[in-house]
Scaffold this motif. Structure first.
Motif, mmCIF file in Angstrom:
data_model
loop_
_atom_site.group_PDB
_atom_site.id
_atom_site.type_symbol
_atom_site.label_atom_id
_atom_site.label_comp_id
_atom_site.label_asym_id
_atom_site.label_seq_id
_atom_site.Cartn_x
_atom_site.Cartn_y
_atom_site.Cartn_z
ATOM 1 N N ALA A 45 -4.151 -1.196 -2.401
ATOM 2 C CA ALA A 45 -4.928 -0.025 -2.805
ATOM 3 C C ALA A 45 -4.831 0.085 -4.316
ATOM 4 O O ALA A 45 -3.934 -0.502 -4.935
ATOM 5 C CB ALA A 45 -4.370 1.222 -2.135
ATOM 6 N N SER A 46 -5.748 0.866 -4.888
ATOM 7 C CA SER A 46 -5.748 0.963 -6.350
ATOM 8 C C SER A 46 -4.496 1.664 -6.866
ATOM 9 O O SER A 46 -3.979 1.298 -7.912
ATOM 10 C CB SER A 46 -6.999 1.698 -6.821
ATOM 11 N N CYS A 47 -3.994 2.644 -6.132
ATOM 12 C CA CYS A 47 -2.825 3.355 -6.654
ATOM 13 C C CYS A 47 -2.049 4.085 -5.560
ATOM 14 O O CYS A 47 -2.555 4.317 -4.466
ATOM 15 C CB CYS A 47 -3.251 4.379 -7.705
ATOM 16 N N GLY A 48 -0.824 4.415 -5.911
ATOM 17 C CA GLY A 48 -0.010 5.303 -5.092
ATOM 18 C C GLY A 48 0.264 6.549 -5.919
ATOM 19 O O GLY A 48 0.022 6.555 -7.132
ATOM 20 N N ILE A 49 0.769 7.584 -5.284
ATOM 21 C CA ILE A 49 1.071 8.806 -6.030
ATOM 22 C C ILE A 49 2.508 9.203 -5.731
ATOM 23 O O ILE A 49 2.869 9.441 -4.578
ATOM 24 C CB ILE A 49 0.084 9.938 -5.663
ATOM 25 N N GLU A 50 3.311 9.178 -6.775
ATOM 26 C CA GLU A 50 4.732 9.467 -6.650
ATOM 27 C C GLU A 50 5.003 10.849 -7.211
ATOM 28 O O GLU A 50 5.175 10.992 -8.428
ATOM 29 C CB GLU A 50 5.494 8.432 -7.476
ATOM 30 N N GLY A 51 4.999 11.859 -6.381
ATOM 31 C CA GLY A 51 5.131 13.222 -6.891
ATOM 32 C C GLY A 51 3.924 13.497 -7.771
ATOM 33 O O GLY A 51 2.788 13.472 -7.308
ATOM 34 N N MET A 97 0.816 -1.211 0.000
ATOM 35 C CA MET A 97 0.000 0.000 0.000
ATOM 36 C C MET A 97 0.853 1.267 0.000
ATOM 37 O O MET A 97 2.002 1.245 0.425
ATOM 38 C CB MET A 97 -0.898 0.000 1.253
ATOM 39 N N PRO A 98 0.263 2.351 -0.456
ATOM 40 C CA PRO A 98 0.997 3.627 -0.459
ATOM 41 C C PRO A 98 0.952 4.314 0.901
ATOM 42 O O PRO A 98 0.464 3.746 1.880
ATOM 43 C CB PRO A 98 0.249 4.430 -1.524
ATOM 44 N N MET A 99 1.410 5.548 0.931
ATOM 45 C CA MET A 99 1.508 6.297 2.193
ATOM 46 C C MET A 99 0.182 6.957 2.540
ATOM 47 O O MET A 99 0.012 8.183 2.399
ATOM 48 C CB MET A 99 2.622 7.335 2.058
ATOM 49 N N SER A 140 3.305 -8.174 6.785
ATOM 50 C CA SER A 140 4.537 -7.965 6.045
ATOM 51 C C SER A 140 4.256 -6.878 5.021
ATOM 52 O O SER A 140 3.507 -7.086 4.062
ATOM 53 C CB SER A 140 4.985 -9.258 5.373
ATOM 54 N N VAL A 141 4.802 -5.702 5.268
ATOM 55 C CA VAL A 141 4.567 -4.569 4.376
ATOM 56 C C VAL A 141 5.595 -4.626 3.255
ATOM 57 O O VAL A 141 6.790 -4.791 3.507
ATOM 58 C CB VAL A 141 4.694 -3.222 5.136
ATOM 59 N N VAL A 142 5.122 -4.508 2.021
ATOM 60 C CA VAL A 142 6.040 -4.500 0.877
ATOM 61 C C VAL A 142 6.034 -3.091 0.293
ATOM 62 O O VAL A 142 4.979 -2.545 -0.043
ATOM 63 C CB VAL A 142 5.623 -5.547 -0.178
ATOM 64 N N PHE A 143 7.209 -2.520 0.179
ATOM 65 C CA PHE A 143 7.388 -1.158 -0.322
ATOM 66 C C PHE A 143 6.826 -1.034 -1.747
ATOM 67 O O PHE A 143 7.057 -1.902 -2.585
ATOM 68 C CB PHE A 143 8.886 -0.823 -0.286
ATOM 69 N N GLY A 144 6.122 0.073 -2.005
ATOM 70 C CA GLY A 144 5.447 0.263 -3.288
ATOM 71 C C GLY A 144 6.382 0.381 -4.485
ATOM 72 O O GLY A 144 5.954 0.181 -5.618
ATOM 73 N N GLY A 145 7.642 0.710 -4.260
ATOM 74 C CA GLY A 145 8.569 0.886 -5.376
ATOM 75 C C GLY A 145 9.146 -0.417 -5.892
ATOM 76 O O GLY A 145 9.984 -0.414 -6.793
#
Ligand code: COA
Ligand code: AMP
Length: 633
Positions: free
Chosen positions: A164-170, A117-119, A138-143
């Motif tokens: 989640a459906s998406c993360g937002i990177e900048g 999941m994202p932040m 176990s959290v897996v980093f979105g990158g």
């Protein structure tokens, strides 16, 4: 008031008394039989026989103690233009209902749950909901790419995945769902349910029979109470880079973790309950686990969960805006974030636009902090800037300037002294302690303090072999450096092939495994070279198979795409160079260290056993051709 030296000495001479007292600050449903159990030596276990619930200690107890209205979490997201605040009572209610959703789908004590999941606040809620049930998250980093997620799914066989459906990177939307679908397709283990949060920025398709809508599941869910677990039960597994492409699932227990983290908030960071503490990291990393989620909540602080970057969201004043708006007293981030800010605002002009009167200290970790960055931050912010050193494995700092005990003089380039519970030695290759000032392998004398890992998931032997075997009686940190005459530690480099890119820990060995799979590549090496912004950047050297006559640029492009596709964008692998041969010793070992020194423009010693010194000239020329030879940066 006891001095740092007195407190540190007591932590080593009487660890049971020291940590037993610290444990009084935690709520236990059953007291421990033994503070420190050595029956599984060389692995020690803390608070054996004790029972507790970490989520109870993070949320419910504060509500019960009359602090339900206190702010627990502030979600600040410049990328979605959102600020949302949760009191302790609200967060407890959200988490209890989410725990109800998980329990209704069969998740219980000891079951694994992957969180991809994202932040967003729901990510912290997901972690706490697992803790509430005694399930292991176990959290897996979105990158990371789908392949990395698949490896983790197979290693810990989760009953459920939360995503989640998406993360937002900048400014970029990162679709999570296609990566999750691809990972589950690749994995042998198939999780029964995926609970997916639809974010308004980008919705996704749900797969019937497997995926469930997060919001819909929450409606009508019954809140679930805290389930007490053994102090030694795992709270989470966090995968980190090892020397191969096979990541290591670092396990954290419940009891030792709660005790050490709560203790650290007051003693290392010097913050009091109710104060606002901000770790500008990602929940996918250990810093995020420990200091965005668990420690601030255990200690009754307000934590800030920030979905943004130090620069570009919208500018290099982003951190100062958050500090002012939420009254942050203490910020923890990686030096790379400050290098990024400095690059865009070298004079620190934007700092003047904000009221930082409540801001007391900046803590840096995740990579070596170059003295230049530390001094710049001190000059601009006019507060103590504390470099501290730690690892996924240790869960909290190994060395720091413990602001809550006694502020020691800062020495640039050093994260100060080992914290209470840690006795460090610098060892030669035969495990003999080296005199002060000499560089060697940094090792921690066993037993390690609570909160440090008791092992690798499914891998007791691997754990003992990797960390506890080379130097019997010690934990091998994998970092090299020295102790000076005042006992300050200087962490200089890794002893293995791990590199640190923008505070992210990566394995060059894993990248080499990917490159070696390219059909035209006969042999390869990846090294980390110095970079002014990210600390280090990976560079690949490729030797092509005989007879390959395709354009080199095409092969390099494919290799770059392969690393992004198999490991993920976070690898930041953008440069590869085709070379005739790789420099090796006569016994066939690739001289990665020498190559790195050439790339960084450092002096290097030619090993006596090199097979053909002329090759180093070729490497130097090719680095120059790629624009990275000579000086660092
Ligand atoms: N999900 C998806 N992609 C991600 C990601 C995530 N959670 N995190 C990073 N990435 C992507 C980035 O978008 C970037 O992609 P690109 O190659 O398409 O540009 C790539 O992975 C590399 O990321 P990063 O190395 O972080 O570079 P950046 O240019 O995006 O940001 C910094 C550079 C310095 C601003 C940023 O790394 C930072 O703030 N770091 C310090 C804080 C920190 O998180 N430290 C960790 C331990 S304390
Ligand atoms: P991680 O497990 O991702 O936290 O990365 C741990 C590694 O990052 C350590 O083993 C070090 O190599 C490096 N590291 C973290 N903090 C520091 C620091 N303050 N100084 C030097 N290196 C650090």
């Amino acid at each position: 008031m006891a001095t740092f030296d007195e407190i540190h000495a007591r932590s080593l001479s009487d660890p049971e008394g020291f940590w037993g007292e610290a444990a009084e600050a935690i709520h236990w449903s059953e007291r421990w039989d033994k503070v420190l159990d050595d029956s599984e030596k060389p692995i020690w276990r803390w608070f054996r026989g004790g029972r507790l619930n970490t989520c109870y200690n993070c949320l419910d107890r504060h509500v019960k103690e009359g602090n339900g209205d206190r702010l627990a979490l502030i979600y600040d997201s410049p990328v979605t233009d959102t600020v949302r605040r949760y009191s302790y009572a609200q967060l407890r209610d959200e988490v209890a209902r989410l725990a109800g959703v998980l329990a209704a789908r069969g998740v219980g004590r000891g079951d694994r749950v992957i969180i991809y999941m994202p932040m967003i606040p729901e990510t912290a809620m997901a972690m706490l909901a697992c803790a509430r049930l005694g399930a292991i998250h176990s959290v897996v980093f979105g990158g990371f790419a789908a392949n990395e997620l698949a490896t983790r799914i197979d290693d810990c066989s989760p009953k459920m995945v939360l995503s989640a459906s998406c993360g937002i990177e900048g400014g970029r939307i990162v679709q999570y769902k296609p990566l999750l679908d691809a990972a589950i397709m690749m994995a042998t283990h198939k999780p029964a349910t995926c609970l997916v949060l639809q974010r308004p920025q980008e919705r996704c398709e749900l797969k019937e029979g497997r995926d469930e809508d997060w919001q819909a599941a929450l409606e009508g869910a019954e809140p679930h109470d805290c389930v007490p677990v053994e102090a030694t039960d795992p709270l989470y597994i966090l995968y980190t880079s090892g020397t191969t492409g096979q990541p290591k699932g670092i396990v954290r227990d419940n009891g030792g973790h709660a005790v050490a983290l709560k203790w650290s908030m007051k003693n290392v960071y010097g913050v009091e309950p109710g104060e606002v503490y901000w770790a500008a990291s990602d929940v996918g990393w250990v810093v995020g686990h420990s200091y965005i989620v668990y420690a601030p909540l255990l200690a009754g602080n307000t934590t800030v969960l920030y979905e943004g970057k130090p620069v570009g969201t919208p500018d290099a004043g982003a951190f100062w805006r958050v500090i002012e708006q939420h009254g942050v007293t203490t910020l923890f981030t990686a030096p790379t974030a400050f290098r990024a800010i400095r690059q865009q605002d070298p004079e620190g002009k934007l700092i003047g636009d904000y009221d930082l009167s409540r801001f007391r200290a900046l803590f840096l970790a995740g990579e070596r902090c170059d003295p230049d960055t530390l001094e710049w931050a001190e000059k601009q912010l006019k507060v103590p800037v504390i470099d501290h050193w730690w690892q996924t494995e240790t869960g909290w700092s190994i060395a720091a300037n413990c602001l809550g005990i006694e502020r020691l003089p800062v020495k640039s380039g050093s994260p100060t002294r080992p914290v209470p519970g840690w006795q460090l030695e610098v060892l030669d290759p035969d495990g003999r302690p080296l005199p002060r000032g000499q560089v060697g392998a940094i090792a921690g004398k066993l037993p390690l303090p609570p909160g440090t890992t008791p092992g690798i998931w499914n891998g007791r032997e691997r754990f003992v072999k990797t960390y506890l075997s080379n130097f019997p009686g010690y934990y091998e940190t994998g970092d090299a450096g020295y102790l000076d005459e005042d006992g300050y530690v200087f962490v200089m480099a890794r002893t293995d092939d791990i590199i640190n890119v923008a505070g992210h820990r990566l394995s060059t060995g894993a990248m080499e495994e990917v490159l070696a799979a390219h059909p035209d590549v006969a042999e390869c090496a990846v090294i980390g070279i110095a970079d002014r912004l990210k600390g280090q950047l990976p560079v690949g050297f490729l030797v092509l198979s005989a007879g390959v006559n395709r354009p080199h640029e095409a092969i390099v492009k494919e290799c770059v795409a392969m690393v992004r596709d198999r490991i993920g964008p976070v690898a930041a692998f953008k440069t590869a160079i085709v070379v005739e041969r790789l420099p090796k010793t006569r016994s066939g070992k690739i001289l990665r260290r020498t190559m790195r020194s050439i790339a960084d423009g450092e002096d290097y010693k030619l090993p006596a056993t090199i097979d053909d010194p002329a090759i180093l000239e070729e490497i130097t020329a090719s680095l120059g051709g790629a624009g990275i030879g000579g000086k660092a940066g």
